[in-house]
Design an enzyme around this catalytic site. Sequence first.
Site, short mmCIF file in Angstrom:
data_model
loop_
_atom_site.label_atom_id
_atom_site.label_comp_id
_atom_site.label_asym_id
_atom_site.label_seq_id
_atom_site.Cartn_x
_atom_site.Cartn_y
_atom_site.Cartn_z
N SER A 156 -0.52 11.62 14.74
CA SER A 156 0.31 11.95 15.90
C SER A 156 1.74 11.44 15.71
CB SER A 156 -0.33 11.42 17.18
OG SER A 156 0.15 12.11 18.32
N ASP A 181 -3.41 15.71 13.33
CA ASP A 181 -3.41 16.26 14.69
C ASP A 181 -2.06 16.18 15.40
OD1 ASP A 181 -5.22 17.75 16.26
OD2 ASP A 181 -5.26 16.15 17.75
N HIS A 308 -8.52 13.74 19.86
CA HIS A 308 -7.21 13.64 19.20
C HIS A 308 -7.22 12.62 18.06
CE1 HIS A 308 -2.97 13.70 18.61
NE2 HIS A 308 -2.69 12.62 19.32
#
Length: 350
Positions: A156, A181, A308
């Site tokens: 991320s 992700d 996530h």
Amino acid sequence: MDSSTLASLPEERESTDQPQQQDQSLSAFASLPHRPPTQTSLQKYSPVDWLGYFDREDDICIPDSNDVFHVYMAGKEGPVVFCLHGGGYSGLSFALSAKIIKEKARVVAMDLRGHGKSTSENDLDLSIETMCNDVVAVVKAMYGDSPPAIVLVGHSMGGSVAVHVAARKAIPSLAGLVVVDVVEGTALASLIHMQKILSSRMQHFSSIEKAIEWSVRGGTLRNIDSARLSIPTTLKYNESKKCYIYRARLEETEQYWRGWYEGLSEKFLSSPVPKLLLLAGTDRLDRALTIGQMQGKFQMVVVRHTGHAIQEDVPEEFATLILNFISRNRIGPHGVEIPGLRRPFQSQPK
């Protein structure tokens, strides 16, 4: 990654966009008297030490500054898998996967500025330029001018840092790039919701166990074993309020969020090293990455049945994907030759 999952910044999307999961026994048998928590339930969410996953920890002091970055290390041989966590996480986000990766490679997981056990002159300066400088400075402090082969792995927010570091070509032995992700288009689209998400999440915890329980029951993390390892270092004790609060003050860093993601896809595609993109859903590719993927510019794997934080939810699968990536691209202790990327410390052929 769509506007309903909000997979970018605070890595807290599921706990706020979806109703908090209810204990099945409470909903199905609401008429039964409430039972006080047992010692077993307290143990279920008790913190776990990182020893046994990483081999050691260290504080890396950056010359000519007061910045000290905490790193966790594992493994003795092979290339270095250098891990960068997402916003609000810590280096221990990679603990469970590090235990597997270290069997065939070295692992370094860094607490980024304003996170975990790292300390800096300005914990709120989460600009992409500053975080990139931090990573390059830590690599140089650890390995000097001749670092081993390094595979940058970023989740991320950490994924955006990894991409920008790779684009700078500031690490001469960079041999691979793994982004977990995060995709530019959907990340930028979701920024409008970030402050609401940050303010809506639970802010105070009476104990670390309660924070771990909330992260699992709320859906932020799906692996209780990883939560017990990684959540404690994302908190700090507030003496005045007599409770635990978040270590990272993400809500005060909004001015930097857009800079994390703008231009990310093109920087990723143009990086002259083998690349792997791990996603938790197929709907997360933007146009540039879709075209690049069709042209074979990078490897993409969609990891099913995960949230996530792929590296935390399915650490065994994550570790296997990293090791397969290293093997597939023949990334060894001394790195691999990347066309067009000349390492400054190598002598030129005569």
